[in-house]
Scaffold this motif. Structure first.
Motif, PDB file in Angstrom:
ATOM      1  N   THR A 188      61.271   4.316  15.730  1.00  0.00           N
ATOM      2  CA  THR A 188      59.817   4.454  15.916  1.00  0.00           C
ATOM      3  C   THR A 188      59.051   4.716  14.626  1.00  0.00           C
ATOM      4  OG1 THR A 188      60.134   6.807  16.433  1.00  0.00           O
ATOM      5  CG2 THR A 188      60.044   5.290  18.292  1.00  0.00           C
ATOM      6  N   VAL A 189      59.749   4.900  13.494  1.00  0.00           N
ATOM      7  CA  VAL A 189      59.077   5.322  12.276  1.00  0.00           C
ATOM      8  C   VAL A 189      58.116   4.249  11.744  1.00  0.00           C
ATOM      9  CG1 VAL A 189      60.950   4.531  10.746  1.00  0.00           C
ATOM     10  CG2 VAL A 189      59.405   6.346   9.985  1.00  0.00           C
ATOM     11  N   VAL A 190      58.512   2.978  11.809  1.00  0.00           N
ATOM     12  CA  VAL A 190      57.641   1.919  11.295  1.00  0.00           C
ATOM     13  C   VAL A 190      56.384   1.828  12.154  1.00  0.00           C
ATOM     14  CG1 VAL A 190      57.416  -0.569  10.942  1.00  0.00           C
ATOM     15  CG2 VAL A 190      59.494   0.607  10.235  1.00  0.00           C
ATOM     16  N   ARG A 191      56.543   1.970  13.472  1.00  0.00           N
ATOM     17  CA  ARG A 191      55.378   1.967  14.347  1.00  0.00           C
ATOM     18  C   ARG A 191      54.446   3.111  14.003  1.00  0.00           C
ATOM     19  NH1 ARG A 191      53.610   5.388  17.239  1.00  0.00           N
ATOM     20  NH2 ARG A 191      52.148   5.051  18.933  1.00  0.00           N
ATOM     21  N   SER A 192      54.987   4.309  13.730  1.00  0.00           N
ATOM     22  CA  SER A 192      54.166   5.463  13.385  1.00  0.00           C
ATOM     23  C   SER A 192      53.411   5.237  12.083  1.00  0.00           C
ATOM     24  CB  SER A 192      55.039   6.715  13.268  1.00  0.00           C
ATOM     25  OG  SER A 192      55.635   7.040  14.508  1.00  0.00           O
ATOM     26  N   VAL A 193      54.093   4.673  11.091  1.00  0.00           N
ATOM     27  CA  VAL A 193      53.455   4.412   9.802  1.00  0.00           C
ATOM     28  C   VAL A 193      52.338   3.382   9.956  1.00  0.00           C
ATOM     29  CG1 VAL A 193      53.810   3.453   7.494  1.00  0.00           C
ATOM     30  CG2 VAL A 193      55.480   5.049   8.457  1.00  0.00           C
ATOM     31  N   ASN A 194      52.612   2.304  10.665  1.00  0.00           N
ATOM     32  CA  ASN A 194      51.596   1.263  10.859  1.00  0.00           C
ATOM     33  C   ASN A 194      50.375   1.796  11.604  1.00  0.00           C
ATOM     34  OD1 ASN A 194      53.114  -0.683   9.551  1.00  0.00           O
ATOM     35  ND2 ASN A 194      54.037  -1.475  11.424  1.00  0.00           N
ATOM     36  N   THR A 195      50.618   2.574  12.654  1.00  0.00           N
ATOM     37  CA  THR A 195      49.516   3.143  13.424  1.00  0.00           C
ATOM     38  C   THR A 195      48.682   4.085  12.569  1.00  0.00           C
ATOM     39  OG1 THR A 195      50.857   3.012  15.441  1.00  0.00           O
ATOM     40  CG2 THR A 195      48.918   4.435  15.502  1.00  0.00           C
ATOM     41  N   THR A 196      49.353   4.876  11.747  1.00  0.00           N
ATOM     42  CA  THR A 196      48.647   5.826  10.886  1.00  0.00           C
ATOM     43  C   THR A 196      47.778   5.108   9.859  1.00  0.00           C
ATOM     44  OG1 THR A 196      50.429   7.454  11.141  1.00  0.00           O
ATOM     45  CG2 THR A 196      48.942   7.728   9.259  1.00  0.00           C
TER      46      THR A 196
ATOM     47  N   ALA B  19      51.126  12.439  11.393  1.00  0.00           N
ATOM     48  CA  ALA B  19      52.186  11.440  11.240  1.00  0.00           C
ATOM     49  C   ALA B  19      53.425  12.080  10.632  1.00  0.00           C
ATOM     50  CB  ALA B  19      51.692  10.291  10.367  1.00  0.00           C
ATOM     51  N   TYR B  20      53.225  12.950   9.631  1.00  0.00           N
ATOM     52  CA  TYR B  20      54.363  13.644   9.014  1.00  0.00           C
ATOM     53  C   TYR B  20      55.097  14.508  10.036  1.00  0.00           C
ATOM     54  CZ  TYR B  20      57.026  16.906   6.141  1.00  0.00           C
ATOM     55  OH  TYR B  20      58.044  17.662   5.617  1.00  0.00           O
ATOM     56  N   SER B  21      54.342  15.290  10.808  1.00  0.00           N
ATOM     57  CA  SER B  21      54.976  16.223  11.740  1.00  0.00           C
ATOM     58  C   SER B  21      55.719  15.508  12.858  1.00  0.00           C
ATOM     59  CB  SER B  21      53.934  17.177  12.326  1.00  0.00           C
ATOM     60  OG  SER B  21      53.037  16.491  13.177  1.00  0.00           O
TER      61      SER B  21
END
Length: 349
Positions: A241-249, A287-289
């Protein structure tokens, strides 16, 4: 390698970063940031707007002479410590402690004369201390209700208190750091700021729930197949899920950054800073947390459960017997290692 290709490799386990295995490092960084924020909240502390502290406020359009505005107020109210800020490209705002109706009218006239603008270009308003206290209480009540409702919903949705506790810890982390940035920069805390705080908490929670959904899916499968530890399954979920989180952020930050840096800093629309700074900092911290705090904390909380320890022991036994470790599992602080891009060990990612 593009983000799409990297995301695919992380999802399938071809590449992996050991987020959970390095949780002590992430916890240390988080604790240091929260501690620094706590010190900033003590000194210099937050700068509350007139809505919270009460007082009298004057807005002047047609002039940006801040020193002239300060001198005009001090000539009518000796001993006053006016707070003068620029509003937009052609106005100033002056805030002082509550004054009498007569002083309010005199100050309006003094500002109009000193800044050479018509009297109708100077508006005034007064907020009593009791009303300001009421606004403060309602803002705090809103935050408390938010945390209580989120805790209940998370516990019911995931059917475990550990996920709710980990999510709440991540939210407190986000709120503390965002408030610390406000104290450091000296931006005013207004009702719009509180709205911004609640917005970024909701955004952070949404991001955490997405990760936790994948954690629940992977860990349920791990308990069934007995092929990876709880920590390894959780680490795989974060990688997926990390790439999705980065893109969304990134997508969320673009309009907020435009409001903050272009609207406020370049164009001088100071009224936008109240909510835009909270959204900008909170989105980054959230996003970090969701990646580095929530899931590693969940693993730490559940690591002593009998079922989790039994699963880890079984996986260790299989690993010592020479059975292959699933791709993308990550060390997770347990047996086994995952392969990162290019065949490197994930612990070194």
């Amino acid at each position: 390698m593009g983000m799409a290709a990297l995301g695919n490799r992380l999802y399938t386990g071809e590449s992996s970063f050991d987020f959970v295995g390095k949780r002590k490092l992430w916890f240390t960084i988080a604790l240091v940031c929260v501690a620094v924020s706590a010190l900033l909240l003590v000194r210099p502390g937050l700068t509350f707007g007139i809505e919270f502290e009460g007082g009298s406020q004057f807005r002047v359009t047609g002039s940006t002479d801040q020193e002239g505005a300060r001198a005009a107020v001090e000539s009518v109210v000796p001993g006053a410590v006016p707070e003068v800020t620029r509003v937009g490209t052609n106005g100033v705002r002056v805030q002082i402690e509550t004054v009498t109706t007569a002083e309010l009218d005199e100050t309006r006239q003094a500002l109009a004369t000193a800044l050479d603008v018509p009297l109708e270009n100077v508006t005034s308003s007064t907020v009593g201390p009791s009303w300001g206290a009421d606004v403060t209480n309602k803002a705090l009540t809103a935050l408390v209700i938010f945390f209580v409702l989120v805790s209940v919903v998370m516990a019911l949705y995931f059917r475990t208190w550990t996920m709710a506790l980990a999510a709440m810890a991540a939210l407190v982390h986000d709120l503390a750091i965002t408030a610390g940035v406000y104290a450091l920069i000296g931006f005013e805390v207004t009702p719009a700021t509180v709205i911004g705080f609640l917005t970024i908490l909701g955004y952070s929670l949404y991001d955490t729930v997405v990760v936790f959904d994948k954690v629940r899916e992977n860990t349920t499968e791990a308990f069934t197949r007995r092929d990876r530890t709880f920590a390894q399954a959780a680490n795989l979920a974060v990688n997926q899920t990390v790439v999705r989180s980065v893109n969304t952020t990134v997508v969320a930050l673009l309009p907020v950054a435009a409001i903050l840096f272009i609207g406020d800093l370049l164009l001088g629309a100071g009224t936008l800073r109240d909510i835009s700074l909270a959204l900008f900092v909170g989105t980054l911290v959230g996003a970090y947390s969701s990646i580095f705090v929530a899931t590693p904390l969940l693993v730490a909380l559940r690591s002593r459960e009998p079922g989790v320890r039994a699963l880890e022991a079984e996986v260790r036994e299989r690993a010592s017997a020479g059975e292959p470790v699933p791709a993308g599992a990550g060390s997770g602080g347990a047996a086994g290692g995952a392969t990162a891009a290019g065949g490197a060990t994930a612990a070194g990612a």
